[in-house]
Design a protein around this motif. Structure first.
Motif, PDB file in Angstrom:
ATOM      1  N   THR A  40       0.832  -1.209   0.000  1.00 48.78           N
ATOM      2  CA  THR A  40       0.000   0.000   0.000  1.00 48.78           C
ATOM      3  C   THR A  40       0.865   1.257   0.000  1.00 48.78           C
ATOM      4  O   THR A  40       0.583   2.218  -0.735  1.00 48.78           O
ATOM      5  CB  THR A  40      -0.923   0.003   1.235  1.00 48.78           C
ATOM      6  OG1 THR A  40      -1.720  -1.180   1.231  1.00 48.78           O
ATOM      7  CG2 THR A  40      -1.826   1.223   1.228  1.00 48.78           C
ATOM      8  N   ILE A  41       1.909   1.273   0.812  1.00 41.40           N
ATOM      9  CA  ILE A  41       2.797   2.437   0.870  1.00 41.40           C
ATOM     10  C   ILE A  41       3.468   2.662  -0.471  1.00 41.40           C
ATOM     11  O   ILE A  41       3.554   3.792  -0.966  1.00 41.40           O
ATOM     12  CB  ILE A  41       3.858   2.254   1.979  1.00 41.40           C
ATOM     13  CG1 ILE A  41       3.195   2.225   3.358  1.00 41.40           C
ATOM     14  CG2 ILE A  41       4.894   3.381   1.914  1.00 41.40           C
ATOM     15  CD1 ILE A  41       4.131   1.809   4.468  1.00 41.40           C
ATOM     16  N   ARG A  42       3.928   1.571  -1.093  1.00 35.42           N
ATOM     17  CA  ARG A  42       4.646   1.704  -2.366  1.00 35.42           C
ATOM     18  C   ARG A  42       3.732   2.193  -3.488  1.00 35.42           C
ATOM     19  O   ARG A  42       4.109   3.076  -4.271  1.00 35.42           O
ATOM     20  CB  ARG A  42       5.259   0.362  -2.751  1.00 35.42           C
ATOM     21  CG  ARG A  42       6.067   0.404  -4.056  1.00 35.42           C
ATOM     22  CD  ARG A  42       6.433  -1.001  -4.487  1.00 35.42           C
ATOM     23  NE  ARG A  42       5.235  -1.772  -4.824  1.00 35.42           N
ATOM     24  CZ  ARG A  42       5.116  -3.082  -4.660  1.00 35.42           C
ATOM     25  NH1 ARG A  42       6.112  -3.759  -4.122  1.00 35.42           N
ATOM     26  NH2 ARG A  42       4.003  -3.700  -5.004  1.00 35.42           N
ATOM     27  N   GLY A  45       1.020   5.265  -1.424  1.00 37.42           N
ATOM     28  CA  GLY A  45       1.442   6.045  -0.266  1.00 37.42           C
ATOM     29  C   GLY A  45       1.225   7.539  -0.379  1.00 37.42           C
ATOM     30  O   GLY A  45       0.683   8.176   0.521  1.00 37.42           O
ATOM     31  N   LEU A  53      -2.834   6.326   5.638  1.00 39.72           N
ATOM     32  CA  LEU A  53      -1.431   5.916   5.532  1.00 39.72           C
ATOM     33  C   LEU A  53      -0.823   5.536   6.875  1.00 39.72           C
ATOM     34  O   LEU A  53      -0.001   4.614   6.957  1.00 39.72           O
ATOM     35  CB  LEU A  53      -0.613   7.045   4.890  1.00 39.72           C
ATOM     36  CG  LEU A  53       0.880   6.776   4.668  1.00 39.72           C
ATOM     37  CD1 LEU A  53       1.072   5.542   3.786  1.00 39.72           C
ATOM     38  CD2 LEU A  53       1.542   7.993   4.034  1.00 39.72           C
ATOM     39  N   HIS A  56      -0.449   1.828   8.084  1.00 45.55           N
ATOM     40  CA  HIS A  56       0.519   1.038   7.329  1.00 45.55           C
ATOM     41  C   HIS A  56       1.950   1.358   7.769  1.00 45.55           C
ATOM     42  O   HIS A  56       2.791   0.456   7.876  1.00 45.55           O
ATOM     43  CB  HIS A  56       0.342   1.288   5.841  1.00 45.55           C
ATOM     44  CG  HIS A  56      -1.022   0.911   5.327  1.00 45.55           C
ATOM     45  ND1 HIS A  56      -1.503  -0.371   5.364  1.00 45.55           N
ATOM     46  CD2 HIS A  56      -2.017   1.664   4.790  1.00 45.55           C
ATOM     47  CE1 HIS A  56      -2.722  -0.426   4.865  1.00 45.55           C
ATOM     48  NE2 HIS A  56      -3.065   0.813   4.508  1.00 45.55           N
ATOM     49  N   LEU A  57       2.222   2.624   8.030  1.00 42.79           N
ATOM     50  CA  LEU A  57       3.544   2.992   8.558  1.00 42.79           C
ATOM     51  C   LEU A  57       3.756   2.377   9.926  1.00 42.79           C
ATOM     52  O   LEU A  57       4.856   1.897  10.252  1.00 42.79           O
ATOM     53  CB  LEU A  57       3.679   4.514   8.624  1.00 42.79           C
ATOM     54  CG  LEU A  57       3.711   5.273   7.291  1.00 42.79           C
ATOM     55  CD1 LEU A  57       3.704   6.775   7.529  1.00 42.79           C
ATOM     56  CD2 LEU A  57       4.937   4.879   6.468  1.00 42.79           C
ATOM     57  N   ILE A  80       9.938   0.774  -0.923  1.00 47.43           N
ATOM     58  CA  ILE A  80       9.247   1.917  -0.320  1.00 47.43           C
ATOM     59  C   ILE A  80      10.186   3.044   0.093  1.00 47.43           C
ATOM     60  O   ILE A  80       9.717   4.126   0.454  1.00 47.43           O
ATOM     61  CB  ILE A  80       8.421   1.498   0.921  1.00 47.43           C
ATOM     62  CG1 ILE A  80       9.352   1.084   2.081  1.00 47.43           C
ATOM     63  CG2 ILE A  80       7.436   0.415   0.582  1.00 47.43           C
ATOM     64  CD1 ILE A  80       8.669   1.013   3.417  1.00 47.43           C
ATOM     65  N   LEU A  84       9.357   7.009   1.264  1.00 43.17           N
ATOM     66  CA  LEU A  84       9.641   7.587   2.576  1.00 43.17           C
ATOM     67  C   LEU A  84      10.441   8.878   2.437  1.00 43.17           C
ATOM     68  O   LEU A  84      10.234   9.832   3.197  1.00 43.17           O
ATOM     69  CB  LEU A  84      10.401   6.582   3.444  1.00 43.17           C
ATOM     70  CG  LEU A  84       9.688   5.268   3.770  1.00 43.17           C
ATOM     71  CD1 LEU A  84      10.569   4.378   4.638  1.00 43.17           C
ATOM     72  CD2 LEU A  84       8.352   5.530   4.453  1.00 43.17           C
ATOM     73  N   SER A  87       8.079  11.574   1.475  1.00 42.00           N
ATOM     74  CA  SER A  87       7.242  11.900   2.634  1.00 42.00           C
ATOM     75  C   SER A  87       7.978  12.807   3.613  1.00 42.00           C
ATOM     76  O   SER A  87       7.393  13.749   4.168  1.00 42.00           O
ATOM     77  CB  SER A  87       6.804  10.612   3.332  1.00 42.00           C
ATOM     78  OG  SER A  87       6.040  10.885   4.492  1.00 42.00           O
ATOM     79  N   THR A  98       7.400   9.075  10.004  1.00 35.04           N
ATOM     80  CA  THR A  98       8.270   8.642   8.911  1.00 35.04           C
ATOM     81  C   THR A  98       9.730   8.701   9.327  1.00 35.04           C
ATOM     82  O   THR A  98      10.504   7.773   9.050  1.00 35.04           O
ATOM     83  CB  THR A  98       8.053   9.525   7.665  1.00 35.04           C
ATOM     84  OG1 THR A  98       6.674   9.496   7.300  1.00 35.04           O
ATOM     85  CG2 THR A  98       8.888   9.027   6.505  1.00 35.04           C
TER      86      THR A  98
END
Length: 307
Positions: A40-42, A45, A53, A56-57, A80, A84, A87, A98
Motif C-alpha cells: 500500500t505504501i509503495r 502512499g 497511511l 501502514h507505517l 518503499i 519515505l 514523505s 516517517t
C-alpha cells in the motif's frame, strides 16, 4: 481501497564472501500484514490521506522494531524507501512517524545501504532544520546509524552538508539531552570514530577554555573493570557562523590497573584526571554553517588525522 502487491516469499541473506553452497537461500513465511502495508505504501502512499497511511507505517515500524524474521528483506524488496524520502521532504503530518521509521530501518544494514540511491540522505538532512525537536531527534539518529562504519555513506553525508546541520541542531537545543546525544554520536561517526548506539556512552558538557567553544565528553563503561574510553568533542567558532569540530578518543585506566604496574603512569598530558594516555586518535573537521558544502571540491571541509 484496493491495491496490488508482490508476495515476498524468500530472501537470500548471504554475503558475497559466504562460502556455503547454493542452498543458503533462507525461506521464510511471508508476513502478510507487513506485505500488505508495504504494498500500500509503495503503490498508493503519496495518494493516501494521513488517516489511511498512518496504520501502514505503524505496521512496518512495529515489525522492524520487533525484528520480525524477514521484515528487513521485505522492506528492501518492496521499494518503499523513495516513498519515505518524498514523505520526509513534504513535511506533512506524518513527518515524525516517517523519520522514526527511517531511524529504525537504519539499524538494519541490509536496508540502510540503499538509503543513498533512495534519496533519503538529502531528505533526512532537510528535516534537520525543522523546528520540531522530535523530527530532528529521529533524523539525527538515522544519520548516526547510517554513517556508522560506512565510509560510502559518511562521504555522501559530508558532501551534502551533514556536519553543519548536526552542529546547528546541537547548538539550537542545548538542554535536550537525547537530541544532544544523537547529534554527538552522529558527528563522531561522520569523523570515522565508529561510536555504536549500544556502546552506552554517557555524554556530559565540559568546561570550555575559550570564547565561542562548546566541549562535550562521552565516557564508555569500563572494559573488564580496568579501562574505559573518553570521547572528546570540541565545537569551536573560528569565524562568524563558522565552526571547527574536533573529535578525540582517550583511554582511561582505573587506579587498580596502575597499581598492577607499580603506579608507573605515562607522563603525557591529558585533559581529564586519571587518563592513562593521551589520545590515540584525533580528527578535525572544519566547515561553515552558512556555506554548506555541496560541491565536489568541499572547499569548507578539512580533515586532519594523526594516528
Amino acid at each position: 481501497m484496493g491495491h496490488t502487491f508482490v508476495p515476498l516469499m524468500s530472501a537470500d541473506t548471504r554475503s558475497h564472501g559466504d562460502k556455503r553452497g547454493s542452498s543458503g537461500t533462507q525461506t521464510f513465511t511471508p508476513n502478510y500484514n507487513l506485505n500488505n502495508a508495504l504494498g500500500t505504501i509503495r503503490v498508493l502512499g503519496l495518494e493516501l490521506n494521513t488517516g489511511e497511511l498512518k496504520p501502514h507505517l505503524d505496521t512496518v515500524l512495529t515489525n522492524i522494531r520487533e525484528k520480525k524474521k524477514g521484515a528487513a528483506e521485505q522492506v528492501v524488496i518492496s521499494g518503499i524507501l523513495p516513498v519515505l524520502a518524498v514523505s520526509l521532504r513534504s513535511r506533512g503530518p506524518l513527518t515524525v512517524l516517517t523519520a522514526q521509521l527511517v531511524a529504525e530501518l537504519a539499524m538494519e544494514s541490509v536496508v540502510r545501504k540503499g538509503f543513498g540511491d533512495a534519496g533519503l540522505v538529502p531528505a533526512l538532512l532537510s528535516v534537520l532544520t525543522s523546528p520540531d525537536q522530535e523530527v530532528i531527534l529521529h533524523a539525527a539518529r538515522a544519520i548516526s546509524l547510517m554513517s556508522y562504519e560506512s565510509s560510502k555513506l559518511q562521504e555522501l553525508l559530508l558532501r551534502r552538508g551533514a556536519v553543519p546541520r548536526l552542529v546547528n541542531a546541537l547548538l539550537r537545543f542545548p538542554d535536550q539531552e537525547a537530541l544532544e546525544e544523537v547529534c554527538l554520536q552522529g558527528l563522531c561517526n561522520l569523523s570515522g570514530m565508529g561510536v555504536a548506539e549500544e556502546a552506552g556512552l554517557v555524554w556530559e558538557r565540559g568546561a570550555s577554555v575559550r570564547p565561542g567553544e562548546s566541549v562535550f565528553h562521552g565516557v564508555s563503561p569500563p572494559t573488564c573493570g580496568f579501562a574505559s574510553s573518553v570521547t572528546l568533542v570540541r565545537v569551536s567558532q573560528w569565524a562568524p557562523g563558522q565552526y571547527a569540530v574536533n573529535v578525540e578518543v582517550f583511554q582511561r585506566c582505573s587506579s587498580s590497573f596502575w597499581g598492577l604496574g607499580g603506579n608507573k603512569r605515562p607522563a603525557r598530558w591529558s585533559p581529564f584526571p586519571g587518563l592513562g594516555s593521551c589520545s590515540d586518535l584525533y580528527k578535525v573537521l572544519r566547515f561553515s554553517k552558512r556555506n554548506i558544502p555541496g560541491s565536489r571540491s568541499l572547499k569548507t571541509r578539512v580533515f586532519h588525522t594523526f594516528l
